[in-house]
Design an enzyme around this catalytic site. Structure first.
Site, PDB file in Angstrom:
ATOM      1  N   LYS A  35     -17.699   8.541   8.568  1.00  0.00           N
ATOM      2  CA  LYS A  35     -18.649   8.906   7.685  1.00  0.00           C
ATOM      3  C   LYS A  35     -19.019   8.032   6.777  1.00  0.00           C
ATOM      4  O   LYS A  35     -20.284   7.963   5.977  1.00  0.00           O
ATOM      5  CB  LYS A  35     -18.625  10.117   7.000  1.00  0.00           C
ATOM      6  CG  LYS A  35     -17.270  10.280   5.994  1.00  0.00           C
ATOM      7  CD  LYS A  35     -17.043  11.548   5.512  1.00  0.00           C
ATOM      8  CE  LYS A  35     -15.853  11.609   4.550  1.00  0.00           C
ATOM      9  NZ  LYS A  35     -15.446  13.190   3.871  1.00  0.00           N
ATOM     10  N   GLU A 165       4.763   7.115  -6.912  1.00  0.00           N
ATOM     11  CA  GLU A 165       4.215   5.975  -6.968  1.00  0.00           C
ATOM     12  C   GLU A 165       3.059   6.033  -8.178  1.00  0.00           C
ATOM     13  O   GLU A 165       2.756   4.903  -8.944  1.00  0.00           O
ATOM     14  CB  GLU A 165       3.372   5.318  -5.809  1.00  0.00           C
ATOM     15  CG  GLU A 165       4.419   5.014  -4.862  1.00  0.00           C
ATOM     16  CD  GLU A 165       4.232   4.199  -3.604  1.00  0.00           C
ATOM     17  OE1 GLU A 165       4.725   3.239  -3.161  1.00  0.00           O
ATOM     18  OE2 GLU A 165       3.035   4.656  -3.088  1.00  0.00           O
ATOM     19  N   GLN A 313       2.650   4.084   8.619  1.00  0.00           N
ATOM     20  CA  GLN A 313       3.203   3.619   9.648  1.00  0.00           C
ATOM     21  C   GLN A 313       3.221   4.145  10.998  1.00  0.00           C
ATOM     22  O   GLN A 313       2.919   3.671  11.952  1.00  0.00           O
ATOM     23  CB  GLN A 313       4.527   3.389   9.128  1.00  0.00           C
ATOM     24  CG  GLN A 313       5.601   2.581   9.880  1.00  0.00           C
ATOM     25  CD  GLN A 313       7.052   2.634   9.476  1.00  0.00           C
ATOM     26  OE1 GLN A 313       8.039   2.465  10.029  1.00  0.00           O
ATOM     27  NE2 GLN A 313       7.141   2.566   8.148  1.00  0.00           N
ATOM     28  N   LYS A 373       7.213  -4.384  -0.913  1.00  0.00           N
ATOM     29  CA  LYS A 373       5.904  -3.493  -0.992  1.00  0.00           C
ATOM     30  C   LYS A 373       4.744  -4.355  -0.949  1.00  0.00           C
ATOM     31  O   LYS A 373       3.800  -4.158  -0.177  1.00  0.00           O
ATOM     32  CB  LYS A 373       5.653  -2.750  -2.324  1.00  0.00           C
ATOM     33  CG  LYS A 373       4.615  -1.695  -2.445  1.00  0.00           C
ATOM     34  CD  LYS A 373       4.849  -0.537  -1.353  1.00  0.00           C
ATOM     35  CE  LYS A 373       3.855   0.496  -1.722  1.00  0.00           C
ATOM     36  NZ  LYS A 373       3.828   1.793  -1.004  1.00  0.00           N
TER      37      LYS A 373
END
Length: 398
Positions: A35, A165, A313, A373
């Site tokens: 979309k 986070e 992942q 990261k």
């Protein structure tokens, strides 16, 4: 000629499109449908929500990175008709298919909790993430006129991976907004039902994360079951207590949980939280031409006899296998079973800190984990888009 539709251009869908574009016979028509014309690296949404990263650093145009053999169509899926082998859209004519890969992604789940939909801000995509930061900054700016400390209180409902986070990013945001608007210190609060946070990590790393956040002034409430969300408060009960307690604040962010796309239920699939149980080859036993991957699929982990968690992942790996299996079906080849071995888990705790577990013995915290990261973020941009996108939008230099 064989027609293949791929629904959704998130981690699973875009990987399936890239692999299938290389492996499918030349007379195969492959259409990737989403979309939005923009792919979002949704593992980084917490940075957008905290205002520590602009949205254009985690997005790119889908049509610019997919193989030439793949056609991109911007359209919103309404319903999948498995028996008829067609897909209905809200803004496009119905399309038919010979094979289909359903990778429609996740949506925020409020579990029907009273007031959650009306009074909390879900973190689902770039649009909702940007709105969260706009709301936070507006409330902080309003403090000069209101003198209401609820304007300076940010409550994160849910301390799962995303919630943790986000809290790490908010620590930096709070300090910047305090300086910008010359306010008293902002109050960052976490409310979470579980008492053991980040269960995918070793307990020592989970404890490091919690202690790090506490050291930065985050108020952690664990064992706190949220009972409802009011316009300016999160209501909860502590474990073992029947007494309702409240934390007041004008910015309430919802990271409690997600489910798959509602298209799954509307299409009549047998599902749980809009996730469909699929075979080891990622398709349906009764309809082997239908592959379901990513956040809308449930794939059994033989080690735990439970479905694998929904992570980027795993979604990427599923995209690889689903594409190979569609190509195999078209060519009359053998299908591949989905197998998965985790490459590890890395969580960011803001600009210079984090935790990482690559194996039972390889565990890191602090700046080294943050470097990992950043490497993972750049690797994702390289694989989902291309080298140029990674160089332009990546997190290097460290």
């Amino acid at each position: 000629m064989t027609d293949v539709l791929i629904l959704g251009a998130g981690y699973a869908g875009i990987r399936a499109a890239k692999v299938l574009g290389k492996m499918a016979p030349r007379d195969t028509t492959i259409t990737l449908i989403d979309k939005s014309p923009i792919h979002e690296e949704r593992t980084q949404l917490h940075e957008i929500a905290a205002g520590t990263m602009p949205a254009n650093r985690i997005t790119f145009h889908i049509a610019e990175v997919i193989p030439n053999q793949v056609h991109f169509l911007q359209a919103e899926v309404d319903k999948i008709n498995v028996e008829a082998k067609t897909v209905d859209f809200k803004d496009h004519e119905t399309l038919s298919y010979d094979y289909i890969i359903v990778a429609l992604g996740f949506q925020s789940e409020d579990f029907g909790l009273e007031g959650a939909k009306e009074n909390a801000l879900p973190l689902e995509d770039v649009t909702t993430a940007e709105y969260i930061y706009q709301t936070l900054e507006r409330n902080v700016a309003n403090y000069a006129a209101s003198q209401d400390h609820k304007d300076l209180t940010v409550i994160v409902a849910g301390a799962g991976f995303t919630g943790i986070e986000l809290l790490g990013e908010l620590v930096h945001t709070a300090a910047e907004l305090q300086t910008k608007y010359r306010t008293p210190k902002l109050n960052i609060v976490s409310v979470e039902r579980s008492t053991r946070l980040l269960p995918m990590l070793d307990e020592s790393l989970a404890d490091y994360s919690v202690n790090f956040l506490k050291s930065k002034g985050v108020e952690m409430h664990t064992g706190a079951a949220i009972t409802k969300i009011e316009p300016d408060a999160v209501v909860y009960k502590l474990e073992g207590s029947d007494t309702e307690e409240r934390i007041y604040g004008h910015t309430i962010i919802w990271t409690v949980g997600v489910s798959g796309s509602d298209v799954i239920t509307k299409s009549g699939f047998e599902q749980r939280r809009n996730r469909v149980m699929v075979s080891n080859q990622l398709n349906l036993k009764d309809h082997p031409e239908v592959f379901i991957i990513g956040d809308v699929s449930a794939v059994m982990d033989p080690g735990t006899e439970r479905p694998y968690p929904t992570t980027a992942q795993i979604s990427t790996r599923e995209g690889n296998v689903a594409a190979k299996n569609v190509a195999a079906l078209i060519s009359g080849g053998e299908l591949e079973d989905f197998t998965y071995k985790s490459m590890g888990t890395v969580a960011s705790l803001g600009k210079g800190d984090g935790v990482a577990q690559l194996s039972p013995t390889k565990k890191y915290s602090g700046f080294r984990a943050k470097v990992l990261k950043r490497v993972i973020t750049d690797k994702s941009l390289f694989e989902d888009a291309n080298f140029g996108t990674m160089m332009k939008k990546g997190r290097w230099p460290l």
